[in-house]
Design an enzyme around this catalytic site. Structure first.
Site, PDB file in Angstrom:
ATOM      1  N   ASN A 148       0.864  -1.193   0.000  1.00 23.55           N
ATOM      2  CA  ASN A 148       0.000   0.000   0.000  1.00 23.55           C
ATOM      3  C   ASN A 148       0.893   1.233   0.000  1.00 23.55           C
ATOM      4  OD1 ASN A 148      -1.892   1.977   0.395  1.00 23.55           O
ATOM      5  ND2 ASN A 148      -2.351   1.420   2.525  1.00 23.55           N
ATOM      6  N   TRP A 149       0.957   1.879  -1.153  1.00 21.12           N
ATOM      7  CA  TRP A 149       1.859   3.037  -1.289  1.00 21.12           C
ATOM      8  C   TRP A 149       1.273   4.304  -0.663  1.00 21.12           C
ATOM      9  CZ3 TRP A 149       3.101   2.387  -7.231  1.00 21.12           C
ATOM     10  CH2 TRP A 149       3.828   1.202  -7.419  1.00 21.12           C
ATOM     11  N   LYS A 150       0.007   4.257  -0.296  1.00 20.65           N
ATOM     12  CA  LYS A 150      -0.682   5.424   0.270  1.00 20.65           C
ATOM     13  C   LYS A 150      -0.494   6.643  -0.641  1.00 20.65           C
ATOM     14  CE  LYS A 150       0.126   3.485   4.801  1.00 20.65           C
ATOM     15  NZ  LYS A 150      -0.089   3.672   6.227  1.00 20.65           N
ATOM     16  N   HIS A 203      -9.900   1.140   4.562  1.00 20.58           N
ATOM     17  CA  HIS A 203      -8.628   1.290   5.274  1.00 20.58           C
ATOM     18  C   HIS A 203      -8.849   2.256   6.437  1.00 20.58           C
ATOM     19  CE1 HIS A 203      -4.517   2.451   6.168  1.00 20.58           C
ATOM     20  NE2 HIS A 203      -4.126   1.363   5.522  1.00 20.58           N
ATOM     21  N   GLU A 224      -7.211   4.633   7.587  1.00 24.43           N
ATOM     22  CA  GLU A 224      -6.957   6.054   7.322  1.00 24.43           C
ATOM     23  C   GLU A 224      -8.168   6.697   6.650  1.00 24.43           C
ATOM     24  OE1 GLU A 224      -3.168   5.673   5.334  1.00 24.43           O
ATOM     25  OE2 GLU A 224      -2.250   5.061   7.218  1.00 24.43           O
ATOM     26  N   GLU A 278      -5.716  -4.984  10.526  1.00 22.41           N
ATOM     27  CA  GLU A 278      -4.747  -3.907  10.684  1.00 22.41           C
ATOM     28  C   GLU A 278      -5.054  -3.111  11.947  1.00 22.41           C
ATOM     29  OE1 GLU A 278      -2.664  -2.851   6.823  1.00 22.41           O
ATOM     30  OE2 GLU A 278      -4.401  -1.558   6.979  1.00 22.41           O
ATOM     31  N   GLY A 337       2.018   2.218  10.702  1.00 21.02           N
ATOM     32  CA  GLY A 337       2.963   3.325  10.558  1.00 21.02           C
ATOM     33  C   GLY A 337       3.654   3.723  11.848  1.00 21.02           C
ATOM     34  N   SER A 356       3.141  -2.147  10.338  1.00 24.36           N
ATOM     35  CA  SER A 356       4.596  -2.117  10.564  1.00 24.36           C
ATOM     36  C   SER A 356       5.291  -3.436  10.205  1.00 24.36           C
ATOM     37  CB  SER A 356       4.910  -1.703  12.007  1.00 24.36           C
ATOM     38  OG  SER A 356       4.422  -0.388  12.248  1.00 24.36           O
ATOM     39  N   GLY A 380       2.655  -1.188   4.279  1.00 27.62           N
ATOM     40  CA  GLY A 380       2.708   0.229   3.937  1.00 27.62           C
ATOM     41  C   GLY A 380       4.139   0.671   3.666  1.00 27.62           C
ATOM     42  N   GLY A 381       4.768   1.249   4.683  1.00 28.55           N
ATOM     43  CA  GLY A 381       6.102   1.857   4.533  1.00 28.55           C
ATOM     44  C   GLY A 381       7.125   0.983   3.821  1.00 28.55           C
TER      45      GLY A 381
HETATM   46  C1  PEP Z   1      -1.047   0.196   5.961  1.00 23.29           C
HETATM   47  O1  PEP Z   1      -1.138   1.384   5.739  1.00 23.29           O
HETATM   48  O2  PEP Z   1      -1.927  -0.561   5.527  1.00 23.29           O
HETATM   49  C2  PEP Z   1       0.097  -0.286   6.727  1.00 23.29           C
HETATM   50  C3  PEP Z   1       0.053  -1.491   7.200  1.00 23.29           C
HETATM   51  O3  PEP Z   1       1.140   0.581   6.918  1.00 23.29           O
HETATM   52  P1  PEP Z   1       2.570   0.257   7.619  1.00 23.29           P
HETATM   53  O4  PEP Z   1       3.051  -1.047   7.046  1.00 23.29           O
HETATM   54  O5  PEP Z   1       3.440   1.401   7.223  1.00 23.29           O
HETATM   55  O6  PEP Z   1       2.319   0.157   9.071  1.00 23.29           O
END
Ligand code: PEP
Length: 260
Positions: free
Chosen positions: A11-13, A101, A103, A173, A179, A215, A236-237
């Site tokens: 997930n590049w957000k 999601h 966010e 999640e 994050g 994470s 994500g990251g």
């Molecule tokens: C996400 O945004 O779905 C996510 C899991 O982010 P991260 O891996 O950065 O925690």
């Protein structure tokens, strides 16, 4: 990990313009061609404006990478300024959509009702819906996390026609892990995936695919995948760099090859 074929979604957000996105997919594709990821399905969730160019490069280079949107509007068309419909995504070869999601739920007021409507639009369009569920830290501290995510599933999936069940993937999640650099432990992931599967089975989903997100990185992916029964990850990251995302893919692939 279960013996189902793993799925890893990056997930590049709101990161990477279309030039940066092309670069990243190219790098990832080359890594995957040099040492193929044989047992793991790989998907990237790109910003809307990147989808066309990423779709083109996946197609022209024949990369084994699926394309995902990070959100979609539940309506088919009409006066929804700034929004995108499932039919627009279909034209860009998008086969996956993240739904609900955290966010979007927290910062863009995506209610449970909108999550349910969006999920229906996605599966009716023949796309795979990745339903994101997860609790805030305070909910877990009160011991209410299992009831909380069960209610999220109920509200999103109640009454969904069985013919769409195969298009559902659930991503657990927890908000406190997204994050933050604090991932859920193996035990927490294991307990929650078992709980989610139980709730899904009680709703007649026969083989629910459950991912973990929060994470996930090159250090913890192998342990999480080896020691819990998760079907893969939403990342994500660590999906923003080809090398770290590829290392997570390899961790899933190696684990599946051993456990199969
Ligand atoms: C996400 O945004 O779905 C996510 C899991 O982010 P991260 O891996 O950065 O925690």
């Amino acid at each position: 990990m279960t013996t189902r074929r793993p799925l890893v979604i990056g997930n590049w957000k709101m990161n990477l313009d279309f030039v940066e996105a092309l670069h990243l997919v190219q790098q990832l594709g080359v890594l995957m061609k040099n040492r193929p990821v044989e047992h793991t399905d790989v998907v990237v969730a790109a910003p809307f404006v990147d989808l066309r160019s990423v779709s083109s490069i996946i197609d022209s280079e024949r990369f084994a990478i699926g394309l995902c949107a990070q959100h979609v509007n539940a309506q088919e068309n009409g006066p929804h300024t700034g929004e995108i419909s499932t039919s627009m995504l279909t034209r860009l070869n998008v086969e996956w959509v993240l739904v609900g999601h955290s966010e979007r739920r927290v910062h863009y007021f995506m209610s449970d009702e909108i999550v349910a409507d969006t999920l229906r639009s996605v599966v009716r369009a023949g796309q795979h819906a990745v339903l994101c569920v997860g609790e805030e830290l305070s909910v877990r501290e009160n011991g209410e996390h299992e009831a909380f995510v069960a209610a999220q599933l109920e509200s999103a999936l109640h009454g969904l026609d069985e013919k769409f069940h195969a298009l559902l993937t659930v991503a657990y999640e927890p908000l406190w892990a997204i994050g933050t650099g604090v991932n859920a432990t193996v035990e927490q992931v294991h307990e929650m995936t078992a709980h989610l599967r139980k709730v899904l089975r009680s709703m007649s989903f026969s083989a629910p695919q459950v991912l973990y997100g929060g994470s996930v990185n090159t250090e913890n992916a192998a342990t999480l995948v080896r020691e819990s029964d998760v079907d893969g990850f939403l990342v994500g990251g660590a999906s923003l760099k080809a090398e770290s995302f590829y290392a997570i893919l390899q961790a899933c692939d190696d684990c599946y090859a051993i456990k199969r």
